[in-house]
Design an enzyme around this catalytic site. Structure first.
Site, PDB file in Angstrom:
ATOM      1  N   ALA A   1       0.869  -1.174   0.000  1.00  0.00           N
ATOM      2  CA  ALA A   1       0.000   0.000   0.000  1.00  0.00           C
ATOM      3  C   ALA A   1       0.904   1.221   0.000  1.00  0.00           C
ATOM      4  O   ALA A   1       2.071   1.141   0.410  1.00  0.00           O
ATOM      5  CB  ALA A   1      -0.877  -0.013   1.244  1.00  0.00           C
TER       6      ALA A   1
ATOM      7  N   GLY B   1       0.511  -4.964   0.831  1.00  0.00           N
ATOM      8  CA  GLY B   1      -0.646  -5.052  -0.059  1.00  0.00           C
ATOM      9  C   GLY B   1      -0.335  -5.769  -1.370  1.00  0.00           C
ATOM     10  O   GLY B   1      -1.238  -6.306  -2.011  1.00  0.00           O
TER      11      GLY B   1
ATOM     12  N   GLU C   1      -0.659  -9.319  -0.499  1.00  0.00           N
ATOM     13  CA  GLU C   1      -2.093  -9.527  -0.249  1.00  0.00           C
ATOM     14  C   GLU C   1      -2.870  -9.594  -1.567  1.00  0.00           C
ATOM     15  O   GLU C   1      -3.799 -10.383  -1.705  1.00  0.00           O
ATOM     16  CB  GLU C   1      -2.625  -8.414   0.668  1.00  0.00           C
ATOM     17  CG  GLU C   1      -2.100  -8.571   2.097  1.00  0.00           C
ATOM     18  CD  GLU C   1      -2.393  -7.379   2.984  1.00  0.00           C
ATOM     19  OE1 GLU C   1      -2.013  -6.252   2.597  1.00  0.00           O
ATOM     20  OE2 GLU C   1      -2.990  -7.562   4.055  1.00  0.00           O
TER      21      GLU C   1
ATOM     22  N   GLU D   1       4.330  -5.088   7.489  1.00  0.00           N
ATOM     23  CA  GLU D   1       3.556  -3.997   8.120  1.00  0.00           C
ATOM     24  C   GLU D   1       3.955  -3.714   9.563  1.00  0.00           C
ATOM     25  O   GLU D   1       3.974  -2.561   9.987  1.00  0.00           O
ATOM     26  CB  GLU D   1       2.058  -4.311   8.052  1.00  0.00           C
ATOM     27  CG  GLU D   1       1.437  -4.102   6.676  1.00  0.00           C
ATOM     28  CD  GLU D   1       1.526  -5.324   5.770  1.00  0.00           C
ATOM     29  OE1 GLU D   1       2.310  -6.259   6.081  1.00  0.00           O
ATOM     30  OE2 GLU D   1       0.832  -5.345   4.748  1.00  0.00           O
TER      31      GLU D   1
HETATM   32  N1  COA Z   1       4.648   3.094  -0.623  1.00  0.00           N
HETATM   33  C1  COA Z   1       5.031   4.254  -1.166  1.00  0.00           C
HETATM   34  N2  COA Z   1       6.151   4.380  -1.896  1.00  0.00           N
HETATM   35  C2  COA Z   1       6.906   3.273  -2.052  1.00  0.00           C
HETATM   36  C3  COA Z   1       6.564   2.038  -1.497  1.00  0.00           C
HETATM   37  C4  COA Z   1       5.370   1.974  -0.753  1.00  0.00           C
HETATM   38  N3  COA Z   1       4.917   0.834  -0.222  1.00  0.00           N
HETATM   39  N4  COA Z   1       7.516   1.138  -1.801  1.00  0.00           N
HETATM   40  C5  COA Z   1       8.436   1.794  -2.550  1.00  0.00           C
HETATM   41  N5  COA Z   1       8.063   3.072  -2.696  1.00  0.00           N
HETATM   42  C6  COA Z   1       8.770   4.133  -3.426  1.00  0.00           C
HETATM   43  C7  COA Z   1       9.966   4.659  -2.653  1.00  0.00           C
HETATM   44  O1  COA Z   1       9.553   5.590  -1.676  1.00  0.00           O
HETATM   45  C8  COA Z   1      10.774   5.263  -3.759  1.00  0.00           C
HETATM   46  O2  COA Z   1      10.184   6.483  -4.139  1.00  0.00           O
HETATM   47  P1  COA Z   1      11.041   7.850  -4.212  1.00  0.00           P
HETATM   48  O3  COA Z   1      12.082   7.585  -5.267  1.00  0.00           O
HETATM   49  O4  COA Z   1      10.020   8.868  -4.615  1.00  0.00           O
HETATM   50  O5  COA Z   1      11.628   8.039  -2.859  1.00  0.00           O
HETATM   51  C9  COA Z   1      10.549   4.294  -4.911  1.00  0.00           C
HETATM   52  O6  COA Z   1       9.340   3.600  -4.609  1.00  0.00           O
HETATM   53  C10 COA Z   1      11.661   3.272  -5.065  1.00  0.00           C
HETATM   54  O7  COA Z   1      11.811   2.586  -3.843  1.00  0.00           O
HETATM   55  P2  COA Z   1      13.196   2.439  -3.058  1.00  0.00           P
HETATM   56  O8  COA Z   1      12.880   2.236  -1.611  1.00  0.00           O
HETATM   57  O9  COA Z   1      14.101   3.580  -3.402  1.00  0.00           O
HETATM   58  O10 COA Z   1      13.762   1.108  -3.712  1.00  0.00           O
HETATM   59  P3  COA Z   1      14.774   0.071  -3.053  1.00  0.00           P
HETATM   60  O11 COA Z   1      15.195  -0.840  -4.148  1.00  0.00           O
HETATM   61  O12 COA Z   1      15.837   0.785  -2.301  1.00  0.00           O
HETATM   62  O13 COA Z   1      13.920  -0.755  -1.975  1.00  0.00           O
HETATM   63  C11 COA Z   1      11.968  -1.941  -1.184  1.00  0.00           C
HETATM   64  C12 COA Z   1      12.858  -1.577  -2.398  1.00  0.00           C
HETATM   65  C13 COA Z   1      10.749  -2.679  -1.721  1.00  0.00           C
HETATM   66  C14 COA Z   1      12.747  -2.849  -0.232  1.00  0.00           C
HETATM   67  C15 COA Z   1      11.556  -0.650  -0.449  1.00  0.00           C
HETATM   68  O14 COA Z   1      11.020   0.255  -1.401  1.00  0.00           O
HETATM   69  C16 COA Z   1      10.521  -0.840   0.626  1.00  0.00           C
HETATM   70  O15 COA Z   1      10.850  -1.322   1.705  1.00  0.00           O
HETATM   71  N6  COA Z   1       9.256  -0.464   0.354  1.00  0.00           N
HETATM   72  C17 COA Z   1       8.188  -0.528   1.324  1.00  0.00           C
HETATM   73  C18 COA Z   1       7.715  -1.953   1.516  1.00  0.00           C
HETATM   74  C19 COA Z   1       6.647  -2.016   2.568  1.00  0.00           C
HETATM   75  O16 COA Z   1       6.870  -1.781   3.737  1.00  0.00           O
HETATM   76  N7  COA Z   1       5.430  -2.354   2.124  1.00  0.00           N
HETATM   77  C20 COA Z   1       4.312  -2.514   2.995  1.00  0.00           C
HETATM   78  C21 COA Z   1       3.496  -1.278   3.035  1.00  0.00           C
HETATM   79  S1  COA Z   1       2.139  -1.453   4.152  1.00  0.00           S
END
Ligand code: COA
Length: 260
Positions: A66, A112, A115, A135
């Site tokens: 999400a 999500g 999910e 989460e």
């Molecule tokens: N919501 C909003 N933005 C998200 C996102 C999310 N769930 N997951 C990734 N993004 C965005 C990042 O903020 C970044 O945006 P920006 O360039 O504007 O800052 C872009 O996507 C790229 O992500 P980034 O984190 O730079 O890539 P990465 O390769 O370093 O890491 C992940 C990849 C998936 C490990 C990391 O993005 C992450 O942990 N995301 C969240 C996962 C999460 O907790 N999901 C559950 C949500 S309830």
């Protein structure tokens, strides 16, 4: 109709819906969930669509969850509504589609994203896929059905481990745990999903819909899945598809199902 956050392609009865926010790793914001709701409703009533594939844009992510940026400042009431609306519009919508839905998981499927994959009827993952429900690391819990669907797929013990550790599993562990049906090299992901969709598509649409309803019934609170199976089985005998399927068998010819 045109979508801002989705790409829709059709090929021989198979509709592929690609979530298209690659710069945000296809995170599910409100608009994307709304568009998916609409796209699913359109596909459900479009008789030319027999099977759906849901995937993510770019090589890195199916859906990274999400949209954290969107809900970071939500109140308790807004949080509750986020979960309830999302479950209704997208996750339950996918699970109760009358047409088979295949998730082609092409990278991160987190929160999500996992999910959503778990709401689909079948999951195929690329070998670079990473899946988890992180989460609790954000101070929240899975709110789009994850606490229920993960336990159904992998058992309560493994679900607890994944949810409480907020850790990710790789594609091979996911396969071993029963979280995904198959793992393939990334460059073969969509072709494998299309191939499976083509195989499914040869079957009766009315029977496919009945099978989905019967399997789902076993997971509904208070439902009697066996009784539902009896009812759905019986109803099949009144369909043109049943007459066509059994006639084709006896006449030793290919079926030509009309979906009625
Ligand atoms: N919501 C909003 N933005 C998200 C996102 C999310 N769930 N997951 C990734 N993004 C965005 C990042 O903020 C970044 O945006 P920006 O360039 O504007 O800052 C872009 O996507 C790229 O992500 P980034 O984190 O730079 O890539 P990465 O390769 O370093 O890491 C992940 C990849 C998936 C490990 C990391 O993005 C992450 O942990 N995301 C969240 C996962 C999460 O907790 N999901 C559950 C949500 S309830």
């Amino acid at each position: 109709m045109p979508y801002t956050n989705l790409l829709i392609t059709d090929a021989d009865g198979i509709r592929t819906i690609t979530i298209n926010r690659p710069d945000q790793l296809n995170a599910l914001n409100r608009d994307t969930i709304g568009e998916l709701d609409k796209a699913l409703s359109e596909a459900d009533v479009d008789r030319s669509v027999r099977v759906l594939i849901i995937t993510g844009s770019g090589p890195k992510a199916f859906v990274a969850g999400a949209d954290i940026k969107e809900f970071a400042h939500f109140s308790v009431e807004e949080g509750r509504a986020l979960s309830a609306d999302g479950q209704k519009k997208l996750f339950d919508h996918v699970e109760y589609m009358s047409k088979p839905v295949i998730a082609a998981v092409n990278g991160f499927a987190l929160g999500g994203g996992l999910e959503l994959a778990m709401s689909c009827h079948v999951r195929i993952a690329s070998d670079n896929a990473r899946m988890g429900l992180p989460e609790v690391s954000l101070g929240v819990i899975p709110g789009y059905g994850g606490t229920q669907r993960l336990a159904r797929l992998v058992g309560k013990g493994k679900a607890m481990e994944m949810i409480l550790s907020a850790g990710m599993v790789d594609a091979n562990d996911a396969l071993q745990w029963g979280l995904v049906n198959r793992v393939v090299p990334q460059d073969q992901l969509l072709s494998t999903a299309l191939e499976l969709a083509s195989r499914i598509m040869k079957n009766s649409p009315t029977a496919l819909a009945a099978a989905i309803r019967a399997v789902n019934a076993g997971y509904e609170p208070g439902a009697n899945g066996m009784q539902r199976e009896v009812e759905e089985f019986g109803k099949c005998f009144g369909t043109a598809d049943f007459k066509e399927g059994t006639s084709a068998f006896m006449e030793k010819r290919k079926t030509n199902f009309t979906g009625v």
